[in-house]
Scaffold this active site. Structure first.
Site, mmCIF file in Angstrom:
data_model
loop_
_atom_site.group_PDB
_atom_site.id
_atom_site.type_symbol
_atom_site.label_atom_id
_atom_site.label_comp_id
_atom_site.label_asym_id
_atom_site.label_seq_id
_atom_site.Cartn_x
_atom_site.Cartn_y
_atom_site.Cartn_z
ATOM 1 N N SER A 234 -39.541 -0.472 118.568
ATOM 2 C CA SER A 234 -38.411 -1.407 118.614
ATOM 3 C C SER A 234 -37.939 -1.577 120.042
ATOM 4 C CB SER A 234 -37.271 -0.811 117.764
ATOM 5 O OG SER A 234 -36.064 -1.548 117.916
ATOM 6 N N HIS A 236 -34.825 -2.828 120.229
ATOM 7 C CA HIS A 236 -33.406 -2.983 119.872
ATOM 8 C C HIS A 236 -33.064 -4.476 119.722
ATOM 9 C CE1 HIS A 236 -29.887 -0.053 119.881
ATOM 10 N NE2 HIS A 236 -29.237 -1.179 119.705
ATOM 11 N N ASP A 267 -39.430 -2.775 114.074
ATOM 12 C CA ASP A 267 -38.496 -3.870 113.801
ATOM 13 C C ASP A 267 -38.514 -4.910 114.908
ATOM 14 O OD1 ASP A 267 -36.649 -3.196 115.866
ATOM 15 O OD2 ASP A 267 -35.274 -2.196 114.495
ATOM 16 N N GLY A 268 -38.021 -6.080 114.547
ATOM 17 C CA GLY A 268 -37.965 -7.194 115.482
ATOM 18 C C GLY A 268 -38.402 -8.458 114.779
ATOM 19 N N VAL A 270 -38.169 -9.570 111.657
ATOM 20 C CA VAL A 270 -38.592 -9.678 110.252
ATOM 21 C C VAL A 270 -37.627 -10.653 109.600
ATOM 22 C CG1 VAL A 270 -38.763 -8.466 108.051
ATOM 23 C CG2 VAL A 270 -39.614 -7.379 110.152
ATOM 24 N N ARG A 271 -38.124 -11.817 109.248
ATOM 25 C CA ARG A 271 -37.265 -12.874 108.709
ATOM 26 C C ARG A 271 -37.740 -13.399 107.365
ATOM 27 N NH1 ARG A 271 -34.926 -10.627 111.937
ATOM 28 N NH2 ARG A 271 -34.007 -11.350 113.880
HETATM 29 C C1 LIG Z 1 -25.136 -7.043 116.012
HETATM 30 C C2 LIG Z 1 -26.141 -5.944 116.177
HETATM 31 C C3 LIG Z 1 -25.703 -4.626 116.285
HETATM 32 C C4 LIG Z 1 -26.622 -3.587 116.402
HETATM 33 N N1 LIG Z 1 -26.191 -2.278 116.449
HETATM 34 C C5 LIG Z 1 -27.103 -1.269 116.507
HETATM 35 C C6 LIG Z 1 -26.695 0.103 116.497
HETATM 36 O O1 LIG Z 1 -25.499 0.421 116.450
HETATM 37 N N2 LIG Z 1 -27.658 1.056 116.549
HETATM 38 C C7 LIG Z 1 -28.988 0.749 116.609
HETATM 39 O O2 LIG Z 1 -29.839 1.634 116.639
HETATM 40 N N3 LIG Z 1 -29.404 -0.542 116.628
HETATM 41 C C8 LIG Z 1 -28.501 -1.543 116.578
HETATM 42 N N4 LIG Z 1 -28.944 -2.842 116.567
HETATM 43 C C9 LIG Z 1 -30.394 -3.131 116.640
HETATM 44 C C10 LIG Z 1 -31.028 -3.266 115.241
HETATM 45 O O3 LIG Z 1 -30.964 -2.048 114.533
HETATM 46 C C11 LIG Z 1 -32.495 -3.718 115.313
HETATM 47 O O4 LIG Z 1 -33.247 -2.746 116.007
HETATM 48 C C12 LIG Z 1 -32.695 -5.065 116.006
HETATM 49 O O5 LIG Z 1 -31.634 -5.940 115.738
HETATM 50 C C13 LIG Z 1 -34.018 -5.739 115.645
HETATM 51 O O6 LIG Z 1 -34.037 -6.208 114.350
HETATM 52 P P1 LIG Z 1 -33.805 -7.757 113.932
HETATM 53 O O7 LIG Z 1 -34.681 -8.602 114.784
HETATM 54 O O8 LIG Z 1 -34.188 -7.771 112.469
HETATM 55 O O9 LIG Z 1 -32.371 -8.055 114.160
HETATM 56 C C14 LIG Z 1 -28.020 -3.888 116.435
HETATM 57 C C15 LIG Z 1 -28.443 -5.218 116.310
HETATM 58 C C16 LIG Z 1 -27.536 -6.247 116.172
HETATM 59 C C17 LIG Z 1 -28.028 -7.661 116.034
#
Ligand SMILES: Cc1cc2nc3c(=O)[nH]c(=O)nc-3n(C[C@H](O)[C@H](O)[C@H](O)COP(=O)(O)O)c2cc1C
Length: 343
Positions: A234, A236, A267-268, A270-271
């Site tokens: 990931s 993030h 992750d990243g 997944v829609r």
């Molecule tokens: C609004 C927001 C808040 C997030 N807060 C955290 C967090 O507190 N801890 C964490 O490990 N990741 C956090 N993330 C990252 C997500 O867990 C995830 O790794 C990332 O959004 C990728 O997934 P996605 O593309 O499905 O959003 C956050 C993401 C978003 C969008």
């Protein structure tokens, strides 16, 4: 409530924070951190989108996969699909505050459980957010996973104990939060960890320990060395460092290095259900999703989250029929063409 309702309501309620775009590609929300976007120009978020888009699935229908099984077992937990809800904190600052932190945590924990899977809850510079997540997991009978920021080891171990008391099934750390310098301003320093640091944390608990935010084979091997049970490949969601590789680009080399030695999550972007199939074909055992689950929570609390996850499962089921996969184990690289790897 169906997925169209979820998106429509989320779009209305998250105005100024998330457009719930047809393609969730990081463009409209570039730089919106805090918010729903990616850091800086949003390149790392956009790269997640592009890299996953560059993985094409192979349509096959002359086979016997008529009623595929989407279920899996991850770290001792049986899940109805290979998807776990990703940790998210900061409902107010990131999503516009339609839900309080407590309401958000309840929605994802209960909605994930109702859909036959589990939610991760996160940690932040506001210690009460971690407590809100744990309280939700406790109310849900322990169905959840606590993900802690890379604080000093004593502070991490203290939070692992709190998580154990709440009855969580697993714990972990978003090690890619190591650069959140603002947390030091609140007297809560975070930073990178050595293998010894990780081993000490791992030894402090009998629960499975997950390391979230790994992007190289070398660091995946260090996680194995530290005795970690799972990694999350990931960046993030592109929120901590701009211009990283996309997760779909980084994953294959990591899987070649550590597959079978450690559980691999990714992750990243997944829609839709087919995205789960893509990441598994690239080497993941299961995936996480964050932003679509946020839409679900904002649109319909627990029901909205369940709708999002049920939709993922139904789409994955269809994608497994149309690629010839009877079960999750049979999803392998023969089901995709990885254009990221074509030079
Ligand atoms: C609004 C927001 C808040 C997030 N807060 C955290 C967090 O507190 N801890 C964490 O490990 N990741 C956090 N993330 C990252 C997500 O867990 C995830 O790794 C990332 O959004 C990728 O997934 P996605 O593309 O499905 O959003 C956050 C993401 C978003 C969008």
């Amino acid at each position: 409530m169906d997925i169209k309702d979820v998106k429509q309501l989320a779009r209305e309620r998250m105005k100024g924070y998330c457009n719930v775009c047809r393609e969730c590609n990081g463009v409209a929300c570039a730089g919106q951190v805090p918010g729903m976007g990616g850091a800086g120009t949003g390149d790392a978020f956009k790269r997640n989108f592009e890299a996953l888009k560059n993985v094409k699935v192979v349509l096959r229908t002359l086979h016997n996969s008529k009623d595929p099984d989407t279920g899996i077992e991850v770290l001792g937990q049986k899940l109805s699909l290979p998807l776990i809800t990703a940790p998210v904190t900061g409902s107010g600052i990131n999503m516009g505050g339609y839900l309080t932190e407590e309401q958000y945590c309840d929605a994802v924990v209960e909605g994930s459980k109702a859909a036959g899977t589990m939610a991760m809850v996160g940690d932040s510079g506001k210690p009460e957010f971690y407590v809100a997540g744990l309280d939700s997991v406790k109310r849900a009978g322990g169905e959840g996973i606590a993900i802690i920021k890379p604080r000093e080891n004593d502070a991490v171990i203290e939070r692992i104990k709190m998580a154990e008391e709440a009855g969580v099934k697993m714990v972990g750390m978003d090690i890619d939060g190591a650069g959140l310098v603002t947390m030091a301003l609140f007297g809560q320093p975070v930073g990178p960890k050595s293998v010894e640091d990780l081993a000490q944390i791992k030894k402090s608990t009998d629960l499975p320990f997950i390391l979230k935010g790994i992007m190289t084979p070398e660091e995946a091997e260090l996680a194995v060395e530290a005795g970690v049970d799972a990694i999350v490949v990931s960046n993030h969601g592109g929120r901590v460092l701009n211009h990283t590789m996309g997760v779909a680009e980084a994953l294959p080399a990591i899987a070649r290095a550590v597959k079978g030695k450690i559980t691999i999550l990714a992750d990243g972007n997944v829609r839709e259900g087919v995205d789960i199939l893509k990441y598994i074909a690239l080497g993941a055992d299961a995936v996480l999703a964050a932003r679509p689950v946020i839409w679900g929570a904002v649109a319909g609390n627990e029901d909205g989250v369940k709708t999002v996850i049920d939709t993922f499962r139904n789409q994955l089921y269809q994608a497994m029929i149309l690629t010839g996969c009877n079960d999750v184990k049979s999803i392998d690289e023969s089901k995709i063409v990885n254009l990221n790897a074509v030079k």
